[in-house]
Design a protein around this motif. Structure first.
Motif, PDB file in Angstrom:
ATOM      1  N   LYS A  49       0.827  -1.208   0.000  1.00 20.38           N
ATOM      2  CA  LYS A  49       0.000   0.000   0.000  1.00 20.38           C
ATOM      3  C   LYS A  49       0.856   1.252   0.000  1.00 20.38           C
ATOM      4  O   LYS A  49       0.352   2.369   0.088  1.00 20.38           O
ATOM      5  CB  LYS A  49      -0.893   0.017   1.253  1.00 20.38           C
ATOM      6  CG  LYS A  49      -1.784  -1.200   1.381  1.00 20.38           C
ATOM      7  CD  LYS A  49      -2.958  -1.095   0.450  1.00 20.38           C
ATOM      8  CE  LYS A  49      -3.912  -2.249   0.661  1.00 20.38           C
ATOM      9  NZ  LYS A  49      -4.940  -2.260  -0.361  1.00 20.38           N
ATOM     10  N   LYS A  50       2.176   1.069  -0.024  1.00 21.24           N
ATOM     11  CA  LYS A  50       3.085   2.215   0.082  1.00 21.24           C
ATOM     12  C   LYS A  50       4.185   2.130  -0.965  1.00 21.24           C
ATOM     13  O   LYS A  50       4.547   1.043  -1.412  1.00 21.24           O
ATOM     14  CB  LYS A  50       3.730   2.232   1.478  1.00 21.24           C
ATOM     15  CG  LYS A  50       2.764   2.575   2.604  1.00 21.24           C
ATOM     16  CD  LYS A  50       3.539   2.764   3.890  1.00 21.24           C
ATOM     17  CE  LYS A  50       2.665   2.974   5.118  1.00 21.24           C
ATOM     18  NZ  LYS A  50       1.658   3.977   5.036  1.00 21.24           N
ATOM     19  N   SER A  56       2.256   6.878   1.085  1.00 15.43           N
ATOM     20  CA  SER A  56       1.056   6.169   0.638  1.00 15.43           C
ATOM     21  C   SER A  56       0.943   6.216  -0.880  1.00 15.43           C
ATOM     22  O   SER A  56       1.372   7.189  -1.508  1.00 15.43           O
ATOM     23  CB  SER A  56      -0.201   6.825   1.197  1.00 15.43           C
ATOM     24  OG  SER A  56      -0.263   6.598   2.558  1.00 15.43           O
ATOM     25  N   ASP A 118      -0.191  11.280  -4.417  1.00 11.82           N
ATOM     26  CA  ASP A 118       0.011   9.869  -4.057  1.00 11.82           C
ATOM     27  C   ASP A 118      -0.267   8.921  -5.223  1.00 11.82           C
ATOM     28  O   ASP A 118      -0.148   7.713  -5.096  1.00 11.82           O
ATOM     29  CB  ASP A 118      -0.868   9.488  -2.852  1.00 11.82           C
ATOM     30  CG  ASP A 118      -2.348   9.668  -3.149  1.00 11.82           C
ATOM     31  OD1 ASP A 118      -2.687  10.232  -4.213  1.00 11.82           O
ATOM     32  OD2 ASP A 118      -3.170   9.240  -2.318  1.00 11.82           O
TER      33      ASP A 118
ATOM     34  N   ASP B  72     -14.862   7.473   3.677  1.00  8.37           N
ATOM     35  CA  ASP B  72     -13.476   7.148   3.339  1.00  8.37           C
ATOM     36  C   ASP B  72     -12.976   5.860   3.986  1.00  8.37           C
ATOM     37  O   ASP B  72     -12.187   5.138   3.399  1.00  8.37           O
ATOM     38  CB  ASP B  72     -12.549   8.285   3.821  1.00  8.37           C
ATOM     39  CG  ASP B  72     -12.421   9.348   2.763  1.00  8.37           C
ATOM     40  OD1 ASP B  72     -13.101   9.197   1.726  1.00  8.37           O
ATOM     41  OD2 ASP B  72     -11.661  10.310   2.976  1.00  8.37           O
ATOM     42  N   LYS B  73     -13.428   5.632   5.209  1.00 11.21           N
ATOM     43  CA  LYS B  73     -12.856   4.525   5.983  1.00 11.21           C
ATOM     44  C   LYS B  73     -13.801   3.344   6.171  1.00 11.21           C
ATOM     45  O   LYS B  73     -13.371   2.268   6.560  1.00 11.21           O
ATOM     46  CB  LYS B  73     -12.419   5.035   7.364  1.00 11.21           C
ATOM     47  CG  LYS B  73     -11.236   6.010   7.301  1.00 11.21           C
ATOM     48  CD  LYS B  73     -10.747   6.341   8.684  1.00 11.21           C
ATOM     49  CE  LYS B  73      -9.537   7.252   8.670  1.00 11.21           C
ATOM     50  NZ  LYS B  73      -8.361   6.653   8.017  1.00 11.21           N
ATOM     51  N   GLN B 100     -11.538   0.733   7.868  1.00 13.59           N
ATOM     52  CA  GLN B 100     -10.135   0.795   7.451  1.00 13.59           C
ATOM     53  C   GLN B 100      -9.439   1.866   8.295  1.00 13.59           C
ATOM     54  O   GLN B 100      -9.539   3.058   8.005  1.00 13.59           O
ATOM     55  CB  GLN B 100     -10.072   1.162   5.959  1.00 13.59           C
ATOM     56  CG  GLN B 100      -8.714   1.003   5.309  1.00 13.59           C
ATOM     57  CD  GLN B 100      -8.356  -0.449   5.018  1.00 13.59           C
ATOM     58  OE1 GLN B 100      -9.207  -1.224   4.586  1.00 13.59           O
ATOM     59  NE2 GLN B 100      -7.109  -0.818   5.275  1.00 13.59           N
ATOM     60  N   VAL B 101      -8.768   1.435   9.363  1.00 12.87           N
ATOM     61  CA  VAL B 101      -8.172   2.389  10.308  1.00 12.87           C
ATOM     62  C   VAL B 101      -7.021   3.144   9.650  1.00 12.87           C
ATOM     63  O   VAL B 101      -6.949   4.369   9.706  1.00 12.87           O
ATOM     64  CB  VAL B 101      -7.672   1.655  11.577  1.00 12.87           C
ATOM     65  CG1 VAL B 101      -7.185   2.667  12.612  1.00 12.87           C
ATOM     66  CG2 VAL B 101      -8.790   0.790  12.156  1.00 12.87           C
ATOM     67  N   THR B 102      -6.123   2.385   9.020  1.00 16.78           N
ATOM     68  CA  THR B 102      -5.033   3.001   8.258  1.00 16.78           C
ATOM     69  C   THR B 102      -4.959   2.241   6.928  1.00 16.78           C
ATOM     70  O   THR B 102      -5.714   1.301   6.717  1.00 16.78           O
ATOM     71  CB  THR B 102      -3.674   2.837   8.981  1.00 16.78           C
ATOM     72  OG1 THR B 102      -3.367   1.435   9.031  1.00 16.78           O
ATOM     73  CG2 THR B 102      -3.724   3.390  10.405  1.00 16.78           C
ATOM     74  N   ASP B 103      -4.017   2.625   6.064  1.00 14.34           N
ATOM     75  CA  ASP B 103      -3.822   1.877   4.811  1.00 14.34           C
ATOM     76  C   ASP B 103      -3.583   0.399   5.089  1.00 14.34           C
ATOM     77  O   ASP B 103      -3.931  -0.465   4.293  1.00 14.34           O
ATOM     78  CB  ASP B 103      -2.590   2.406   4.060  1.00 14.34           C
ATOM     79  CG  ASP B 103      -2.917   3.672   3.295  1.00 14.34           C
ATOM     80  OD1 ASP B 103      -4.111   4.008   3.195  1.00 14.34           O
ATOM     81  OD2 ASP B 103      -1.973   4.328   2.812  1.00 14.34           O
ATOM     82  N   GLU B 104      -2.941   0.115   6.239  1.00 15.63           N
ATOM     83  CA  GLU B 104      -2.489  -1.252   6.509  1.00 15.63           C
ATOM     84  C   GLU B 104      -3.446  -2.052   7.377  1.00 15.63           C
ATOM     85  O   GLU B 104      -3.368  -3.270   7.421  1.00 15.63           O
ATOM     86  CB  GLU B 104      -1.129  -1.242   7.233  1.00 15.63           C
ATOM     87  CG  GLU B 104       0.032  -0.723   6.424  1.00 15.63           C
ATOM     88  CD  GLU B 104       0.150   0.791   6.483  1.00 15.63           C
ATOM     89  OE1 GLU B 104      -0.499   1.405   7.348  1.00 15.63           O
ATOM     90  OE2 GLU B 104       0.881   1.347   5.663  1.00 15.63           O
ATOM     91  N   TYR B 153      -4.161  -7.054   8.859  1.00 17.30           N
ATOM     92  CA  TYR B 153      -3.021  -6.148   8.975  1.00 17.30           C
ATOM     93  C   TYR B 153      -2.007  -6.522   7.895  1.00 17.30           C
ATOM     94  O   TYR B 153      -1.582  -7.669   7.800  1.00 17.30           O
ATOM     95  CB  TYR B 153      -2.409  -6.278  10.378  1.00 17.30           C
ATOM     96  CG  TYR B 153      -1.170  -5.453  10.605  1.00 17.30           C
ATOM     97  CD1 TYR B 153      -1.087  -4.127  10.183  1.00 17.30           C
ATOM     98  CD2 TYR B 153      -0.068  -5.997  11.270  1.00 17.30           C
ATOM     99  CE1 TYR B 153       0.059  -3.378  10.400  1.00 17.30           C
ATOM    100  CE2 TYR B 153       1.079  -5.257  11.509  1.00 17.30           C
ATOM    101  CZ  TYR B 153       1.138  -3.941  11.064  1.00 17.30           C
ATOM    102  OH  TYR B 153       2.274  -3.200  11.275  1.00 17.30           O
TER     103      TYR B 153
END
Lengths: 139, 399
Positions: A49-50, A56, A118, B72-73, B100-104, B153
């Protein structure tokens, strides 16, 4: 005989298409100048994802029907259209990811990438100008 | 309202609610229409096939998924599947809200599939994997969904991409006749949890999964198993009764899988072991593995699979006390079958010792649509009567 000519012609025709060079592009302000094929593969297959520098990333696809898309999937992602579809089916139907959004042709992708810090996309090399930064070229 | 209804309900609300624009809802789907036949009639089914008649039932299904981006999340998702094997009744396979808390990192709450095996999350999506259905020796579990929570994760270490998934939940289910000879009774799984770790590097993927749960299976009155339980209780065969009681039977399950796919060569190997504090519905310890090798030439993929299930069975004739009058108690005057023999036979019937070879062909004749044909040679090492050859072919697709 005619058939052989036709076959030869179509081989020449397709090989000339296959010769189009594809530029993988990012925003000019991106904090890196190069990505390798593996980095790009991982980003476009949703495995990473990065960007390698930790920023990002938001990959975008050319829409279906654009020849550049098929070539990118073949040369860079090393999948047939069917394998690409099967790969994403594993993620779409399990809530584990969705493929890069179909976002148009080379001109449209270039305009989007020029506007989004991004974003990462791919366009025909001949369409490149200084609104975007080329980080990889697939021949 | 149980959690499953709640999740389906909230997802539907999310899908119908005013602020969500139609353009934010994505519909997708998949299906399989596969006909197959067994080489002879037999009461024991294998992979759902039991007679020498063409049938679409075991391997045909259709699924529909709706996913709504709430913001968004947050995403809501529902997946409905109708299976020929279940008279085309529609089931909710997935229904969850994802945050979706973060990208990961993402949390999900609702109904999910239990990620027992490498291919179990998308086992309904035949188009996504090489076979018509994954090797039956490994991919047979009496339940496959649960209501609960999970997290996913993702992170990378250099060029290795990692995925960690953990979940917790419970479910009720029906063991159907396709799951071995003990079939057709109600079950319940509680306090189930599991952890999955996946590492992808280049064309390789390595996956390990651990699962644990309390499983309760209740055979209906009058079945052989229920009669056996009553008799074992009457004669105080406590330890043996425990083996056949499946009451809050704590079991744990390990799965390890390796996948290699470079676009032209594909190799998959997967091994499982399941054991319980009494018995797994099957045996003391159930083990299976398979290996598949394939080669793609153009739009065609040729595949060869070898699979084994080899359960460990307890020697009940050793375990039962021969001086207990129950040991020689005749339960079937016609055959002279004693309780001791019946218990030993039941133990044996619940433990499988089978293997299979499968020759398969996949033809990707159009993106999103594949034709597959397979021939499975199944051997039952304990009971040659159950040996069978299954031939099946059909189309699998996504849209």
């Amino acid at each position: 005989m005619k058939f052989i000519h036709l076959a030869l012609l179509s081989v020449l025709f397709f090989s000339s298409i296959a010769h189009a060079e594809i530029a993988v592009i990012v925003h000019p302000s991106a904090g890196f100048n190069d990505l390798n094929e593996d980095d790009i593969k991982r980003i476009f297959l949703g495995k990473s994802k990065k960007f390698p520098n930790g920023a990002s990333t938001n990959p975008v696809n050319q829409s279906e029907g654009n020849n550049i898309r098929d070539q990118f999937i073949d040369k860079v992602l090393q999948k047939s259209p069917g394998q690409y579809r099967a790969y994403w089916s594993q993620l779409i139907f399990t809530g584990k990811g969705s493929p890069p959004k179909d976002s148009g042709n080379s001109a449209e992708i270039k305009a989007m990438v020029a506007d989004n810090k991004d974003m990462i996309g791919y366009i025909d090399l001949v369409s490149v100008d200084d609104t975007v930064k080329v980080v990889f070229v697939a021949k | 309202m149980n959690l499953r209804n709640f999740a389906a309900f909230s997802s539907l609300i999310a899908l119908c609610a005013g602020p969500v624009q139609a353009s934010d809802i994505q519909f997708s789907g998949f299906g399989s229409f596969v006909a197959g036949i067994k080489d002879h009639d037999n009461s024991e089914s294998y992979a759902g096939y039991r007679s020498h008649n063409f049938t679409f039932e075991p391997d045909s299904l259709i699924g529909l998924q709706a996913t709504a981006q709430i913001n968004d999340k947050v995403t809501g998702s529902v997946q409905l599947v109708s299976r020929g094997a279940q008279d085309w009744n529609t089931q909710v396979d997935w229904a969850y809200i994802s945050y979706q808390v973060t990208d990961e990192f993402a949390w999900r709450i609702g109904r999910i599939r239990v990620p027992f095996f490498l291919y179990s999350d998308f086992i309904a999506v035949g188009y996504a994997y090489p076979w018509v259905s994954p090797p039956f020796e490994t991919y047979s579990s009496p339940f496959s969904n649960l209501d609960g929570v999970d997290f996913i994760y993702r992170f990378s270490i250099d060029s290795v991409d990692m995925l960690i998934q953990g979940y917790l939940g419970s479910d009720t289910f029906t063991v159907d006749e396709n799951f071995g000879s003990i079939g057709n009774f109600e079950g319940e799984v509680n306090k189930q949890f599991g952890i999955v770790a996946e590492a992808s590097w280049s064309d390789f993927k390595l996956r390990y999964a651990y699962h644990a749960a309390d499983v309760t299976l209740t055979p209906p009155d009058g079945t052989q198993l229920a009669v056996l339980q009553t008799l074992l209780a009457t004669f105080n065969f406590d330890r043996t009764l425990e083996r056949f009681s499946f009451d809050e039977n704590y079991f744990d399950f390990h799965d390890i899988a390796l996948l290699y796919d470079n676009g032209s060569v594909i190799f998959v190997a997967e091994a499982t072991t399941a054991s319980g504090d009494d018995e797994i519905p099957g045996a003391s310890t159930s083990r299976s593995y398979y290996v598949t090798g394939g080669y793609r030439f153009g739009a065609f993929t040729a595949l060869l699979t070898y699979g084994v299930q080899d359960d460990e069975e307890a020697d009940l004739l050793q375990e039962l006390d021969p001086t207990n009058p129950g040991f020689a108690f005749v339960i079937d005057p016609a055959s002279g079958l004693t309780l001791g023999q019946a218990a030993a036979a039941a133990e044996s019937a619940l433990a499988f010792d089978t293997e299979q070879y499968t020759l398969g062909l996949r033809w990707d004749f159009s993106p999103g649509l594949a034709f597959k044909a397979e021939m499975i040679d199944h051997t039952d090492n304990k009971n040659a009567v159950n040996d069978a050859i299954i031939t099946r072919a059909g189309v699998q697709f996504v849209f």
